[in-house]
Design an enzyme around this catalytic site. Structure first.
Site, short mmCIF file in Angstrom:
data_model
loop_
_atom_site.label_atom_id
_atom_site.label_comp_id
_atom_site.label_asym_id
_atom_site.label_seq_id
_atom_site.Cartn_x
_atom_site.Cartn_y
_atom_site.Cartn_z
N HIS A 1 -7.22 6.26 0.94
CA HIS A 1 -7.60 5.59 2.19
C HIS A 1 -7.52 6.56 3.37
O HIS A 1 -8.44 6.65 4.20
CB HIS A 1 -6.66 4.42 2.45
CG HIS A 1 -6.87 3.23 1.59
ND1 HIS A 1 -8.09 2.57 1.50
CD2 HIS A 1 -6.02 2.54 0.79
CE1 HIS A 1 -7.97 1.53 0.68
NE2 HIS A 1 -6.73 1.51 0.22
N GLU B 1 -11.58 0.97 -0.84
CA GLU B 1 -10.84 0.86 -2.10
C GLU B 1 -11.45 1.76 -3.18
O GLU B 1 -10.73 2.22 -4.08
CB GLU B 1 -10.80 -0.59 -2.57
CG GLU B 1 -9.85 -1.46 -1.77
CD GLU B 1 -8.41 -1.00 -1.81
OE1 GLU B 1 -7.97 -0.47 -2.85
OE2 GLU B 1 -7.72 -1.16 -0.79
N HIS C 1 -2.81 6.57 -3.97
CA HIS C 1 -3.71 5.49 -3.57
C HIS C 1 -3.91 5.49 -2.06
O HIS C 1 -5.06 5.47 -1.58
CB HIS C 1 -3.11 4.15 -4.02
CG HIS C 1 -3.94 2.95 -3.65
ND1 HIS C 1 -4.78 2.32 -4.53
CD2 HIS C 1 -4.03 2.26 -2.49
CE1 HIS C 1 -5.36 1.30 -3.94
NE2 HIS C 1 -4.92 1.24 -2.69
N GLU C 2 -2.83 5.51 -1.31
CA GLU C 2 -2.95 5.47 0.15
C GLU C 2 -3.56 6.74 0.71
O GLU C 2 -4.23 6.71 1.74
CB GLU C 2 -1.58 5.19 0.78
CG GLU C 2 -0.96 3.86 0.38
CD GLU C 2 -1.85 2.65 0.62
OE1 GLU C 2 -2.73 2.72 1.51
OE2 GLU C 2 -1.66 1.63 -0.07
#
EC number: 3.4.17.19
Length: 492
Positions: free
Chosen positions: A260, A286, A256-257
Site C-alpha cells: 500500500h 489491495e 502487505h502494508e
C-alpha cells in the site's frame, strides 16, 4: 484556463486538509492517549464539517460549468472527472450526518478496542448499532433511490456493484472450497514452535520494508492493534504488529502494508495535492499489497532468502532448511483471524464479511443478531466453532470505524493481483532468480511503472487492463492457487 486554475487551487487546499484528517486517524491508532478519545471525536467531526463544506461549495459547481474538459490534458480531464464525481456525491450527503459519522466512528474505535480486549461483543453492540444506523442513512442518501450498499462500495471501488462482486465470488467459491478440502486432507508441514523476540521482529520488519522499496525518508513503521497504511505523496506511514510466537504476523503484515505504502509513494509527484495524486481504488490498492505479500513474499524463491535472514536474526528456530521454511510459511491450517489466513482460505473470510455487511446495510440483519450470524456462518464455512469474540465478530476494525463496503475490495484485489502476477512473470522470466537473492526491484519497478505511477489517471479496471494487456478475471488467481498448493501438498 483561469476557471480550471482557480478550481485546482481550491482543490489543493481541500486535499491538504484531508491529509491532516488522515494524520489524526494515524495518531489515534498509534500514539494518542487512551483518555483523548472523546476529544479526538470532536476534533474529527469539526474537521469533517470543514471538508464537507469545501467539497460542496457552490463555487465548485460554477467552475465545473465554466470548464471545457476537452481543452485539458489527460491529467486535467481525470481531475475534472474525479472532482465532479466527488461534488455530486457530497451534495447528496447532509452535512450534519457527515460530521456525526466522523465523530462517532472516532469514538467507536476506542469502544471496540476495549470490547475486543475483553471479548465482550455486548459491550460494543450499542455503539455498533448507531454506526450501522448512520451508515444506512448515508447509503440511502447517496444511492438516491438505488442500492444503498452499492453507494457505500463506491467510496472504495468506483464503477463496481455488489451484484458484480457476488457473481465473481460465486464463481470462485466452489474452487476455493474444493482446494481447501484437498489441502486439509493432506499431511501438514511443520508449524513454528519458538519464541521470537519482538524487538528483533521490528528490526526485520524495517529491513523488509526497505527490501520491497519502501522509502523510509518519506515513511515510517510503527505498531498498531490492526496494521494499516496511511497517507500519500511524501508522508506515507505504515504499521505492523508483533506476537512472540508468530513472527509471520509481523513479517507479512509489514510486506502487505508496504505494498500500500509503496503505491502511494510512487504516484507521479506532479499529481501531489490533486485528486489523481493517490491510489485509484481500494481494489487496485489491495492488488499491490497482496502481490507484494503473497506472490512475491511467500514465493519459494523469496522464502529461501528470507529463511537466511531469519536464521541471522533469531538463530536456530526449529526449521531445518529453506524448503521446509517455504512450506511452513505457506502452511494451510485452521484459524479464526482473517489477516493471518493463508492464501487458500483468505477469500472465504472476505466472502463471509461481504454477505454479512451487505445484509446489515439492507436491513436484513440487525446488530443484535450479528454475533450469532457470524458464528453460524463461520461454522458452516470453516467447520468449527468460534471460541471467543476477539477471534470472531470483534476481530476487524472496519465496521467500528464505519468502513462498510470496504471488505469486498480485498478479494477483488486478490483477483487483480493474480492477473498482474501472470503478466509480471511473462515479462520477467528470471524473476525467481532475482527474488532468491532478496532482490525485489525487478518486480516492484514493473508494478510501479505499470500501475502505481498513474495514480487516478484511469478508472480502476482500466489500470489493470492496461497493465496486463486484457480484461481482468478470476481465472489467473485460481490457476495460481491450484498450481502452488497442489505442488506444496502433493496432489494433482
Amino acid at each position: 484556463m483561469s476557471a480550471y486554475d482557480d478550481l485546482m487551487r481550491f482543490q489543493r487546499s481541500t486535499e491538504a486538509l484531508a491529509k491532516v484528517a488522515g494524520r489524526l486517524n494515524w495518531d489515534q491508532e498509534t500514539m494518542m492517549p487512551r483518555g483523548a478519545a472523546d476529544q479526538r471525536g470532536e476534533e474529527s467531526a469539526a474537521l469533517e464539517s470543514v471538508l464537507h463544506a469545501r467539497r460542496t461549495d457552490a463555487k465548485i459547481g460554477d467552475w465545473l460549468s465554466a470548464i471545457d474538459d476537452s481543452s485539458l490534458d489527460a491529467a486535467g480531464q481525470a481531475n475534472m472527472r474525479l472532482i465532479r464525481h466527488s461534488y455530486e456525491r457530497n451534495k447528496k450527503m447532509p452535512a450534519d450526518l457527515a460530521a456525526e459519522i466522523a465523530r462517532l466512528c472516532s469514538v467507536s474505535q476506542g469502544v471496540w478496542a476495549e470490547a475486543r480486549a475483553n471479548d465482550d461483543f455486548a459491550a460494543f453492540a450499542p455503539t455498533l448499532e448507531t454506526v450501522i444506523d448512520l451508515k444506512r442513512q448515508e447509503g440511502a442518501a447517496l444511492a438516491d433511490g438505488g442500492d444503498p450498499y452499492d453507494a457505500l462500495i463506491d467510496d472504495y471501488e468506483p464503477d463496481c456493484t455488489a451484484a458484480e462482486l457476488a457473481q465473481m465470488f460465486d464463481a470462485m467459491r466452489p474452487g476455493l472450497v474444493d482446494l481447501r478440502a484437498a489441502v486439509l486432507d493432506a499431511p501438514k508441514p511443520k508449524a513454528l514452535n519458538h519464541e521470537f523476540d519482538e524487538n528483533k521482529q521490528m528490526g526485520l520488519a524495517r529491513k523488509l520494508a526497505k527490501t520491497f522499496g519502501y522509502d523510509m525518508a518519506r515513511g515510517r513503521v510503527d505498531k498498531a492493534v490492526h496494521p494499516f497504511s496511511s497517507g500519500s505523496g511524501n508522508d506515507v506511514r505504515i504499521t505492523t504488529r508483533t506476537a512472540g510466537r508468530d513472527p509471520f504476523n509481523c513479517i507479512y503484515s509489514t510486506i502487505h502494508e508496504v505494498g500500500h505504502g509503496a503505491y502511494e509513494q510512487n504516484v507521479d509527484q506532479a499529481h501531489l495535492f490533486t485528486p489523481v495524486g493517490g491510489g485509484v481504488s481500494m481494489g487496485v490498492h489491495e492488488s499491490q499489497s497482496r502481490i507484494y505479500e503473497n506472490q512475491l513474499g511467500r514465493s519459494r524463491a523469496f522464502c529461501g532468502w528470507l529463511y537466511k535472514q531469519m536464521v541471522k536474526k533469531f538463530g536456530d528456530f526449529g526449521i531445518p532448511d529453506a524448503e521446509a521454511f517455504y512450506k511452513t510459511v505457506n502452511r494451510v491450517h485452521n484459524g479464526y483471524i482473517r489477516t493471518e489466513a493463508d492464501e487458500v482460505q483468505y477469500n472465504l473470510h472476505i466472502m463471509m464479511r461481504f454477505d454479512l455487511e451487505r445484509a446489515l446495510i439492507q436491513g436484513d440483519l440487525e446488530v443484535a443478531d450479528l454475533e450469532g450470524a457470524w458464528n453460524d456462518r463461520f461454522k458452516a464455512d470453516f467447520g468449527y466453532d468460534v471460541d471467543k469474540a476477539s477471534n470472531g465478530v470483534l476481530q476487524d476494525v472496519h465496521w467500528p470505524v464505519g468502513l462498510l463496503g470496504y471488505f469486498p475490495t480485498y478479494s477483488l484485489g486478490n483477483v487483480y493481483a493474480g492477473c498482474l502476477h501472470e503478466a509480471l512473470r511473462a515479462d520477467i522470466p528470471d524473476l525467481d532468480a532475482q527474488l532468491s537473492k532478496g532482490d525485489t526491484s525487478g518486480a516492484t519497478t514493473w508494478l510501479r511503472d505499470k500501475v502505481q505511477v498513474h495514480g487516478g489517471l484511469m478508472r480502476p479496471r482500466e489500470v489493470i487492463a492496461q497493465a496486463i494487456g486484457g480484461e481482468p478475471s478470476e481465472a489467473p488467481l485460481m490457476a495460481y492457487l491450484k498450481a502452488k498448493f497442489s505442488d506444496l501438498y502433493g496432489f494433482s
